[in-house]
Design an enzyme around this catalytic site. Structure first.
Site, mmCIF file in Angstrom:
data_model
loop_
_atom_site.group_PDB
_atom_site.id
_atom_site.type_symbol
_atom_site.label_atom_id
_atom_site.label_comp_id
_atom_site.label_asym_id
_atom_site.label_seq_id
_atom_site.Cartn_x
_atom_site.Cartn_y
_atom_site.Cartn_z
ATOM 1 N N ALA A 128 -10.030 48.078 33.179
ATOM 2 C CA ALA A 128 -10.088 48.148 34.637
ATOM 3 C C ALA A 128 -11.431 47.601 35.086
ATOM 4 C CB ALA A 128 -9.918 49.586 35.106
ATOM 5 N N LYS A 149 -17.548 52.683 29.833
ATOM 6 C CA LYS A 149 -17.752 52.297 31.235
ATOM 7 C C LYS A 149 -19.128 51.648 31.349
ATOM 8 C CE LYS A 149 -17.597 54.268 35.910
ATOM 9 N NZ LYS A 149 -17.329 55.521 36.681
ATOM 10 N N ASP A 284 -11.360 63.389 44.161
ATOM 11 C CA ASP A 284 -10.351 62.366 44.431
ATOM 12 C C ASP A 284 -9.249 62.406 43.368
ATOM 13 O OD1 ASP A 284 -9.136 60.301 45.751
ATOM 14 O OD2 ASP A 284 -10.404 58.723 44.896
#
Length: 505
Positions: A128, A149, A284
């Site tokens: 991603a 990440k 979220d």
């Protein structure tokens, strides 16, 4: 271009870029209004009906800081009309992927070693990509699959420059514009800066993961990926890779051998326990940040945004829901008055808003999403400005409500809310809740016990001395304070003894 507020000279070039981008989308008047001196035309350009869409496109082009600003504004349905909220909610932080050779030097510098030393395998094609980072899959030397990440190189400087410009514009707008003061533009800019600085530092996300994992240590059905700290830093986060199914549909879950009803019940309990019991919650919880696993378990991912809930705020939220269930408009008005940060809403307007809310949405069966959809615009019409932490709670609850309703149609969060309230009461009666309080009290009582002989002698001596003239004396204050502590401590000791006898008996 001259900055219209104190700032760095180097930021003038960025202000010129911002002005050009806004003008390209027919929004030069925004720069003229909020950044005087930008040289932009003050006359609005384009169809007013398309302004929200053009603002969203401009924010996406302006980059991460502005996208985050738009995402924060998208939670403020108490301040902005529905067309703006609908458009800003579409803001995406996806970005084109960077070729891995552009990332490798920064990655190896953060790791402090060559890539091949740290990983047995490393997939250079990202899983991603977003405006701030991209994620790659890898394998540790011991065979553990991990997700890596990596912060995009060179992103920090431009983002901090944008934050300075936004803060300066907000401060100027508050000084010159009544609407900006009502919107609390300066506080919103500060909230944005805090959120982005935390997102730039990946150790914050790692610590969030550690804390949430500890919160659910007793629940094997809640999975939070382990962080591999020796390989992690501000710009790199290495965590266990979690393979699972995103909760996008009940059929996708059933195909994977996962029970949608069980996941819905667990998901509701997890989010409500985070808000009401743990005081720390995923800000979220959309399907992209959740994975459903065999055994009807849930994994929590992407923990850069974790909200904190103070004990007082938890009490207020419970009072709010109880007022709704009981259709008690007076209790609702009390809660809304407590939550109003503007202080400008009249008592009659607050009472009318409370009455309308309980008449429309009150009762045992609480449908959260429609209630919030009416509640926030109602606040805007009434002039009530909500604290941002409460808005994040409502956003998280509405998000998970939508996820659970999608995988289990007809699912009601209100029943889970009642169960979480009962668990909150039980948690406060548990030894885990009382032990730190009793330990602190024990230390205080031990301190008082050590002081007792001295305090008693001083008190007897004071009582047997002839009365002194009434005048301020420094030593008197020094005596009163410990005596008062001794009396208070004795009273607390009696109270604790009574409480303990009730709990034990």
């Amino acid at each position: 271009m001259t900055l219209p507020f104190p700032g760095r000279a180097a930021d003038s070039a960025r202000l010129a870029d911002i002005t050009r981008i806004l003008a390209r989308h027919g929004l030069g008047w925004l720069a003229a209004r909020f950044m005087p001196g930008s040289g932009a035309a003050e006359t609005p350009d384009g169809d007013p009906a398309t302004t929200p869409r053009r603002v969203r496109l401009a924010l996406e082009e302006l980059g991460p800081a502005w996208i985050k600003l738009g995402q924060i504004l998208a939670t403020r349905a108490d301040l902005l009309p529905a067309p703006w909220i609908a458009e800003l909610e579409q803001l995406q932080s996806q970005a084109p992927t960077l070729p891995f050779p552009a990332l490798r030097p920064d990655l190896e510098q953060a790791l402090g070693a060559p890539l091949e030393t740290c990983f047995a395998t490393f997939d250079e094609i990202p899983l991603a990509a977003a405006s701030m980072a991209q994620v790659h899959r890898a394998t540790l030397p011991d065979g553990t699959p991990v997700a890596v990440k990596i912060r995009r190189p060179g992103i920090t400087g431009p983002m901090l420059a944008d934050l300075r410009l936004i803060a300066g514009a907000a401060a100027l707008a508050e000084r010159t514009n009544a609407q900006a003061r009502q919107l609390r533009a300066g506080a919103m800019a500060a909230e944005l800066a805090d959120a982005l600085r935390q997102e730039l530092d990946f150790t914050v996300e790692g610590r969030n993961a550690d804390r949430l994992r500890a919160d659910f240590a007793r629940n094997p059905r809640v999975v939070v990926p382990n962080i591999h700290w020796p390989l992690s830093s501000e710009s790199v986060l290495v965590m266990d890779f979690v393979a699972g199914v995103a909760p996008t549909s009940s059929q996708a879950l059933r195909d994977a051998g996962i029970d949608p009803a069980s996941i819905a019940a667990l998901g509701a309990n997890v989010v409500l326990d985070m808000v009401l019991i743990n005081g720390r919650f995923h800000g979220d919880p959309h399907p992209g940040n959740l994975r459903c696993l065999p055994g009807n378990a849930i994994a929590l991912l992407d923990l850069g945004l974790v909200g904190q809930v103070s004990p007082r705020r938890r009490e207020e939220f419970i009072r709010f829901t109880q007022a709704l269930v009981a259709r008690d408009d007076a209790a609702m008005a009390d809660v809304l008055t407590t939550w109003d940060e503007s202080g400008s809403a009249s008592a009659s307007a607050v009472a009318a808003a409370a009455r309308r809310l309980v008449e429309t949405h009150g009762g045992e069966s609480l449908r959260l999403a429609p209630m919030v959809a009416d509640f926030l615009p109602l606040l805007r019409d009434t002039g009530i400005v909500m604290p941002s932490d409460l808005l994040l709670i409502f956003k998280a609850l509405v998000t998970i409500d939508g996820v659970l309703s999608r995988i289990e149609p007809g699912f009601e969060l209100s029943a889970a809310l009642r169960r979480s309230t009962l668990r909150l009461v039980a948690a406060r009666l548990s030894p885990d809740h009382w032990q730190p309080i009793l330990r602190a009290l024990g230390l205080e009582l031990a301190h008082l016990g050590n002081d007792a002989p001295r305090l008693l002698r001083a008190g007897v001596q004071r009582l047997t001395e002839p009365p002194a003239p009434i005048e301020p004396a420094p030593q008197w204050a020094a005596l009163v304070r410990p005596l008062t502590r001794a009396i208070w401590g004795a009273g607390v000791l009696v109270a604790v003894a009574v409480v303990a006898s009730r709990l034990i008996g």
